[in-house]
Each structure stands twice: as C-alpha cells, then as structure tokens.
Design an enzyme around this catalytic site. Structure first.
Site, PDB file in Angstrom:
ATOM      1  N   ASN A  67       0.866  -1.174   0.000  1.00 24.95           N
ATOM      2  CA  ASN A  67       0.000   0.000   0.000  1.00 24.95           C
ATOM      3  C   ASN A  67       0.907   1.230   0.000  1.00 24.95           C
ATOM      4  OD1 ASN A  67      -1.746   2.078   0.589  1.00 24.95           O
ATOM      5  ND2 ASN A  67      -2.280   1.352   2.648  1.00 24.95           N
TER       6      ASN A  67
ATOM      7  N   LYS B 114       0.099   4.258  -0.257  1.00 30.55           N
ATOM      8  CA  LYS B 114      -0.532   5.455   0.328  1.00 30.55           C
ATOM      9  C   LYS B 114      -0.303   6.660  -0.593  1.00 30.55           C
ATOM     10  CE  LYS B 114      -0.075   3.254   4.769  1.00 30.55           C
ATOM     11  NZ  LYS B 114       0.010   3.373   6.219  1.00 30.55           N
TER      12      LYS B 114
ATOM     13  N   HIS C 140      -9.416   1.253   4.988  1.00 29.09           N
ATOM     14  CA  HIS C 140      -8.123   1.393   5.674  1.00 29.09           C
ATOM     15  C   HIS C 140      -8.307   2.325   6.876  1.00 29.09           C
ATOM     16  CE1 HIS C 140      -4.038   2.626   6.548  1.00 29.09           C
ATOM     17  NE2 HIS C 140      -3.658   1.501   5.965  1.00 29.09           N
TER      18      HIS C 140
ATOM     19  N   GLU D  81      -6.690   4.723   7.939  1.00 28.80           N
ATOM     20  CA  GLU D  81      -6.498   6.148   7.643  1.00 28.80           C
ATOM     21  C   GLU D  81      -7.756   6.749   7.008  1.00 28.80           C
ATOM     22  OE1 GLU D  81      -2.769   5.583   5.607  1.00 28.80           O
ATOM     23  OE2 GLU D  81      -1.903   5.003   7.533  1.00 28.80           O
TER      24      GLU D  81
ATOM     25  N   GLU E   4      -5.329  -4.976  10.538  1.00 24.65           N
ATOM     26  CA  GLU E   4      -4.281  -3.975  10.751  1.00 24.65           C
ATOM     27  C   GLU E   4      -4.541  -3.230  12.057  1.00 24.65           C
ATOM     28  OE1 GLU E   4      -2.252  -2.721   6.855  1.00 24.65           O
ATOM     29  OE2 GLU E   4      -4.051  -1.530   7.021  1.00 24.65           O
TER      30      GLU E   4
ATOM     31  N   GLY F 252       2.774   2.002  10.786  1.00 24.73           N
ATOM     32  CA  GLY F 252       3.795   3.053  10.671  1.00 24.73           C
ATOM     33  C   GLY F 252       4.543   3.358  11.952  1.00 24.73           C
TER      34      GLY F 252
ATOM     35  N   SER G 206       3.489  -2.373  10.236  1.00 30.11           N
ATOM     36  CA  SER G 206       4.935  -2.482  10.485  1.00 30.11           C
ATOM     37  C   SER G 206       5.539  -3.824  10.075  1.00 30.11           C
ATOM     38  CB  SER G 206       5.253  -2.165  11.952  1.00 30.11           C
ATOM     39  OG  SER G 206       4.911  -0.820  12.243  1.00 30.11           O
TER      40      SER G 206
ATOM     41  N   GLY H 166       2.825  -1.191   4.199  1.00 31.32           N
ATOM     42  CA  GLY H 166       2.863   0.225   3.878  1.00 31.32           C
ATOM     43  C   GLY H 166       4.287   0.659   3.563  1.00 31.32           C
TER      44      GLY H 166
HETATM   45  P1  PGA Z   1       2.990   0.137   7.568  1.00 30.16           P
HETATM   46  O1  PGA Z   1       1.515   0.412   7.016  1.00 30.16           O
HETATM   47  O2  PGA Z   1       3.487  -1.143   6.958  1.00 30.16           O
HETATM   48  O3  PGA Z   1       3.791   1.324   7.135  1.00 30.16           O
HETATM   49  O4  PGA Z   1       2.879   0.025   9.062  1.00 30.16           O
HETATM   50  C1  PGA Z   1       0.608  -0.636   6.799  1.00 30.16           C
HETATM   51  C2  PGA Z   1      -0.683  -0.107   6.243  1.00 30.16           C
HETATM   52  O5  PGA Z   1      -1.131   0.978   6.659  1.00 30.16           O
HETATM   53  O6  PGA Z   1      -1.306  -0.739   5.365  1.00 30.16           O
END
Ligand code: PGA
Length: 252
Positions: A12, A14, A98, A100, A168, A174, A213, A234
């Site tokens: 992803n 983003k 997601h 976010e 998630e 992140g 992560s 991500g």
């Molecule tokens: P990350 O994000 O791997 O940077 O933690 C995962 C995601 O939001 O899909």
C-alpha cells in the site's frame, strides 16, 4: 479442513509516488517471477499511477490495486473515483476501510461495506481493512472491535475469490510496533470463525492478511502464524528490496 489459501503480499503505497516511481515498480516486477509461483503479489499505488503501473505490469506476475473507491459507479461526486473506473484503469483489487480512511475521513462500517460491494460489482477484489486502536486494545476490546467491524463491513456475496480481509491494528501502522504472535493468532482465528459462519465453506479459503509495520526482519515470524495468509505492507513496500524481502518468505 480446506487447504490454505494462496498467500497475497500487497503493498500500500498510500500518498507516495510520482511518474518516476515506475523505476521502483520495474525492480519489484523483476523480482516477482519465482515468488509468484507461491504467492500473489500486488502494489496499490496512488490513483494517479494506476493506469501507468497497470500498463507497465501487463504480462508480468505483479497485480495492481487501488487504495479506495466510491460506492457509486458514476455521478456528481467531485474528486471521487468509482470501482468501475479503477477496473478500467487496470486495477484488479481495491483496499477499502483502511484505518487512515476510517479515521481521517470518518468512514463507517456501512460505508466500507458499500465500497466492498462496489468493488465486487466492478469485478475487483475488495481488501477490507479492520483493526483496533491502542485505546481499544488497552481496554481489552480488541476481539469485540475487530468482530464488530468485520460483521459490519462484510459485503453480500463475498467469497474467497472477491474478498480479502486485512487485520491492521491501528497502533501498529507506521510505528514499528507489532502485536505478539499470540495476539495475531487470536485475532486471525476469530476472523476465520466469522468468515466461515457468514460465508460457509468459502470462508475457509478467504485470505486474511496482516498489516502494520511488516518488515523483512519480522516477516518470517508474522507470516508463519496460523491463518495469516499474507501481508499488507505500507512503508516497506516503497522499496523493492524490502517488499521482495517480505514476499521472499514464501519463496524460501
Ligand atoms: P505500515 O503500514 O506497513 O507502514 O505500518 C501498513 C498499512 O497501513 O497498510
């Protein structure tokens, strides 16, 4: 017991990537050949890059997905993009719900379900994201929250062919933090149970992927957990070496 579904490793991106990022995509594609015998590999770039990435990836083993869609096929929705448009641009999947989007755009389970239905209508795989916040985890509500989100977001007619569930934990996205093996295994077992209850046999072969992560250094442990059928990545998916390092768990 059905045999384990074919894993999916999805990146992803983003709101990252410009036209020049097709170079990183080429590096990812060149590492995909062998790995794709064992797992499906996908990159979800920002909407502006879907058509270019889909063209570049045509004939390769890499699939291209999107990060969100509107529930309606067309209409007066300034700035929005429909699932049909994403399919037309060459996407084969779309992430919906997601955290976010749920947090920054106040998306509800009902909206996420409508988007997942739109994905199916357009012939896209819906990657439905669910996960608890840190406060919910600390209050011991993880399983209740994840269960409620899943039941509320599951579209009618879902099957192993058109649905992927991504667990998630919001606090793991992140941050470099990840849940314990035991925690992931409990949540994925609950998701499997709910899928089987709602979808019957196909619930057994619907992929449940973990996100938050994921890095090459923790991929072997996380992807080895029962009912973890891949990863949603991500930050680490922006670098071909890291993305392939994670997917490489399935080639080992
Ligand atoms: P990350 O994000 O791997 O940077 O933690 C995962 C995601 O939001 O899909």
């Amino acid at each position: 017991m059905a045999s384990a579904p074919r894993p999916l490793v999805a990146g992803n991106w983003k709101m990252n990537g410009l036209k020049g990022s097709v170079g990183e995509l080429s590096k990812i594609m060149s590492g995909c050949g062998e790995l794709s015998r064992k797992a499906d590999l996908m990159i979800c770039p920002p909407t502006t890059l879907i058509a270019a990435f889909a063209d570049a990836a045509r004939g390769s083993q890499l699939q291209i997905g999107a990060q969100d869609c509107h529930a309606e096929p067309s209409g007066a929705f300034t700035g929005d993009v429909s699932a049909e448009m994403l399919a037309d641009a060459g996407a084969s999947a779309v992430i919906v719900g997601h955290s976010e989007r749920r947090t920054l755009h106040n998306e509800t389970d009902a909206q996420v379900r409508a988007k997942a239905l739109a994905a199916r209508r357009a012939g896209l795989i819906a990657i439905v994201c669910i996960g608890e916040t840190r406060a919910e985890r600390e209050a011991g509500q993880t399983l209740a929250v994840v269960g409620r989100q899943l039941e509320g977001s599951l579209p009618e007619g879902a099957s192993g062919d058109n649905l992927v569930v991504a667990y998630e934990p919001v606090w793991a996205i992140g941050t470099g933090l990840t849940p314990t093996v035991d925690d992931v295994s409990k949540v994925h077992a609950l998701i499997r149970q709910i899928l089987v209850r709602n979808l019957g046999l196909t619930g057994d072969v619907t992929r449940i992927i973990y996100g938050g992560s994921v890095k090459p250094a923790n991929a072997t442990e996380l992807l080895g957990i029962a009912n973890v059928n891949g990863a949603l990545i991500g930050g680490a998916s922006l670098k071909a070496a890291d993305f392939l390092g994670i997917a490489g768990v399935y080639g080992a």
